[in-house]
Write an enzyme that holds these catalytic residues in place. Structure first.
Site, PDB file in Angstrom:
ATOM      1  N   LYS A 204      26.073  -9.041 -27.561  1.00 26.33           N
ATOM      2  CA  LYS A 204      26.754  -7.828 -27.125  1.00 26.33           C
ATOM      3  C   LYS A 204      26.373  -7.552 -25.681  1.00 26.33           C
ATOM      4  CE  LYS A 204      27.460  -2.950 -28.105  1.00 26.33           C
ATOM      5  NZ  LYS A 204      27.184  -1.835 -29.018  1.00 26.33           N
ATOM      6  N   ARG A 214      33.673   5.103 -25.863  1.00 23.80           N
ATOM      7  CA  ARG A 214      32.693   6.181 -25.685  1.00 23.80           C
ATOM      8  C   ARG A 214      33.391   7.548 -25.632  1.00 23.80           C
ATOM      9  NH1 ARG A 214      28.516   2.862 -21.687  1.00 23.80           N
ATOM     10  NH2 ARG A 214      28.044   1.255 -23.234  1.00 23.80           N
ATOM     11  N   LYS A 230      22.962   0.768 -20.585  1.00 21.56           N
ATOM     12  CA  LYS A 230      22.346   0.155 -21.745  1.00 21.56           C
ATOM     13  C   LYS A 230      21.777  -1.214 -21.370  1.00 21.56           C
ATOM     14  CE  LYS A 230      25.097   2.795 -25.069  1.00 21.56           C
ATOM     15  NZ  LYS A 230      25.756   2.817 -26.399  1.00 21.56           N
ATOM     16  N   GLU A 246      20.161 -14.969 -28.445  1.00 23.86           N
ATOM     17  CA  GLU A 246      20.377 -13.845 -29.370  1.00 23.86           C
ATOM     18  C   GLU A 246      21.101 -14.302 -30.639  1.00 23.86           C
ATOM     19  OE1 GLU A 246      19.305 -10.852 -29.284  1.00 23.86           O
ATOM     20  OE2 GLU A 246      18.773 -10.403 -27.218  1.00 23.86           O
ATOM     21  N   LYS A 261      30.807  -9.838 -28.274  1.00 22.84           N
ATOM     22  CA  LYS A 261      31.506  -8.633 -27.848  1.00 22.84           C
ATOM     23  C   LYS A 261      31.191  -8.310 -26.392  1.00 22.84           C
ATOM     24  CE  LYS A 261      31.355  -3.737 -28.727  1.00 22.84           C
ATOM     25  NZ  LYS A 261      30.587  -2.665 -29.252  1.00 22.84           N
ATOM     26  N   SER A 287      37.623  -1.650 -26.833  1.00 18.96           N
ATOM     27  CA  SER A 287      38.533  -0.583 -26.415  1.00 18.96           C
ATOM     28  C   SER A 287      39.144  -0.810 -25.024  1.00 18.96           C
ATOM     29  CB  SER A 287      37.792   0.744 -26.448  1.00 18.96           C
ATOM     30  OG  SER A 287      36.612   0.682 -25.662  1.00 18.96           O
ATOM     31  N   TYR A 326      41.826  -3.236 -32.173  1.00 22.21           N
ATOM     32  CA  TYR A 326      42.625  -2.025 -32.385  1.00 22.21           C
ATOM     33  C   TYR A 326      44.103  -2.374 -32.570  1.00 22.21           C
ATOM     34  CZ  TYR A 326      38.218  -0.115 -30.899  1.00 22.21           C
ATOM     35  OH  TYR A 326      36.881   0.156 -30.821  1.00 22.21           O
TER      36      TYR A 326
HETATM   37  C1  PBG Z   1      27.840   1.415 -30.108  1.00 22.52           C
HETATM   38  C2  PBG Z   1      29.106   0.646 -30.065  1.00 22.52           C
HETATM   39  C3  PBG Z   1      29.914   0.507 -28.940  1.00 22.52           C
HETATM   40  C4  PBG Z   1      31.045  -0.177 -29.353  1.00 22.52           C
HETATM   41  C5  PBG Z   1      30.906  -0.486 -30.708  1.00 22.52           C
HETATM   42  N1  PBG Z   1      29.673   0.033 -31.140  1.00 22.52           N
HETATM   43  C6  PBG Z   1      29.767   1.047 -27.552  1.00 22.52           C
HETATM   44  C7  PBG Z   1      28.518   0.965 -26.816  1.00 22.52           C
HETATM   45  O1  PBG Z   1      27.689   0.074 -27.009  1.00 22.52           O
HETATM   46  O2  PBG Z   1      28.337   1.864 -25.993  1.00 22.52           O
HETATM   47  C8  PBG Z   1      32.192  -0.504 -28.445  1.00 22.52           C
HETATM   48  C9  PBG Z   1      33.493  -0.752 -29.058  1.00 22.52           C
HETATM   49  C10 PBG Z   1      34.651  -0.693 -28.134  1.00 22.52           C
HETATM   50  O3  PBG Z   1      34.537  -0.499 -26.901  1.00 22.52           O
HETATM   51  O4  PBG Z   1      35.769  -0.821 -28.657  1.00 22.52           O
HETATM   52  N2  PBG Z   1      26.739   0.884 -30.637  1.00 22.52           N
END
Ligand code: PBG
Length: 337
Positions: A204, A214, A230, A246, A261, A287, A326
């Site tokens: 991730k 968010r 993050k 990872e 991701k 997203s 989505y």
């Molecule tokens: C949070 C989480 C995130 C997403 C899925 N779980 C966002 C982040 O790490 O801030 C993102 C999904 C997306 O952007 O569609 N743990």
């Protein structure tokens, strides 16, 4: 060149692209509804669906509407949903304590879906960002300059057991803390949830493509900035080897499915993870990937139906057997036409 110019070619690959039937016979990657997992947002109360401005066509749903949506998805052949809660701000605190509330929104949502649409696979995120005022995926250290890894993992393991008890098929740790997969596996087994699987957000990345999400769960607003960093836990976007480390660790710690991701900008990582493990690989078309296609389509610059199909085909071709997207419902509807 003379008019009667002729190449002396034995190999003419275009022969297999000459007709529609030849193209169908030689098609290497196809999409089907079973490839998709639909991420869905749930809110408290009996409200009407709340549209998310930066994600056209996506709304936060009450539990009753969520159940209806799951039923519609199952009918279209989409096998799974990933549920995300949007909490009322007054339930959030520094420690994300609402994540361990016995009757929290997400647990009620899971129970309702599993009761009323038992055939659909339900997964939930294991991370603290919907629950913390600062929007981070874990609890912070005393200096408030980093998440506290081990203390966060202890909370996540408890959270996973609560979700398993509510009936999820898969828990999906999305926090990127070290050692969380093994800790969650042990906690689940100790509580007799040996059948509850783990889909690990393994690779991730610290991506700007999460912006619209968010907004959807309110974790950016909670943090007071969209630039919430993050970086101390999510992967640096330029790092390929870190991603494989990872993924390999999570597989060894007992993850059943390994996720990459975002998806589209990280196709090389999907391919490499596919080669590095024999476990199923998932990819999350996030997203921002969804938002950019919609934005360009609204401007009349891209064809939405064709670009969404192509974007998902590319993710499959790279090596992901399942895709969180989505577009799940629209794609499944299109494919079953
Ligand atoms: C949070 C989480 C995130 C997403 C899925 N779980 C966002 C982040 O790490 O801030 C993102 C999904 C997306 O952007 O569609 N743990």
């Amino acid at each position: 060149m003379p008019d009667n110019f002729k190449l002396d070619l034995t190999q003419r690959p275009r022969r297999l692209r000459r007709t529609a039937s030849l193209r169908a016979m030689t098609e290497e990657t196809v999409l089907r509804p079973a490839n998709f997992i639909a991420p869905l947002f749930v809110v408290e109360g009996k409200r009407a669906p709340e549209p998310i401005a930066s994600m056209p066509g996506v709304s936060r749903l009450s539990i009753a509407d969520l159940v209806k949506e799951c039923r519609a998805l199952a009918k279209l052949g989409v096998p799974a949903v990933a549920l995300f809660p949007k909490l009322d701000a007054k339930l959030k605190d520094e420690e994300g304590t609402a994540a361990l509330h016995e009757d929290g929104l997400i647990l009620r949502a899971v129970r309702a879906v599993k009761q009323q649409v038992p055939e659909i696979t339900v997964m939930t995120d294991i991370a603290l960002d919907p629950y913390t005022t600062h929007g981070h995926d874990g609890v912070l250290n005393a200096a408030r300059d980093d998440v506290e890894n081990d203390r966060t993992v202890a909370i996540l393991a408890k959270m996973a057991v609560l979700h398993a008890r509510a009936g999820v098929d898969l828990v999906a740790p999305s926090d990127m803390m070290d050692g969380r997969v093994l800790a969650i596996r042990k906690a689940l087994d100790a509580a007799d949830f040996t059948g509850t699987g783990i889909m690990a957000y393994s690779a991730k990345f610290n991506s700007a493509y999460y912006g619209p999400f968010r907004d959807a769960v309110g974790s950016a607003k909670a943090a007071g900035t969209k630039l919430l960093s993050k970086a101390t836990y999510q992967l640096g976007p330029g790092n390929r080897r870190s991603a494989i480390i990872e993924a390999t660790l999570d597989a060894a710690e007992g993850a059943d499915i390994i996720m990459v991701k975002p998806a589209g900008p990280y196709l090389d990582i999907i391919r490499e993870v596919r080669m590095a493990t024999r476990k199923p690989v998932a990819a999350y078309q996030v997203s921002g990937e969804y938002a950019q296609l919609h934005a360009a389509a609204r401007l009349g610059w891209l064809d939405l139906a064709r670009t969404r199909h192509e974007s998902l085909l590319a993710i499959r071709r790279a090596g992901a057997e399942m895709i969180l997207t989505y577009f799940a419902k629209d794609m499944a509807a299109e494919l079953s036409k």
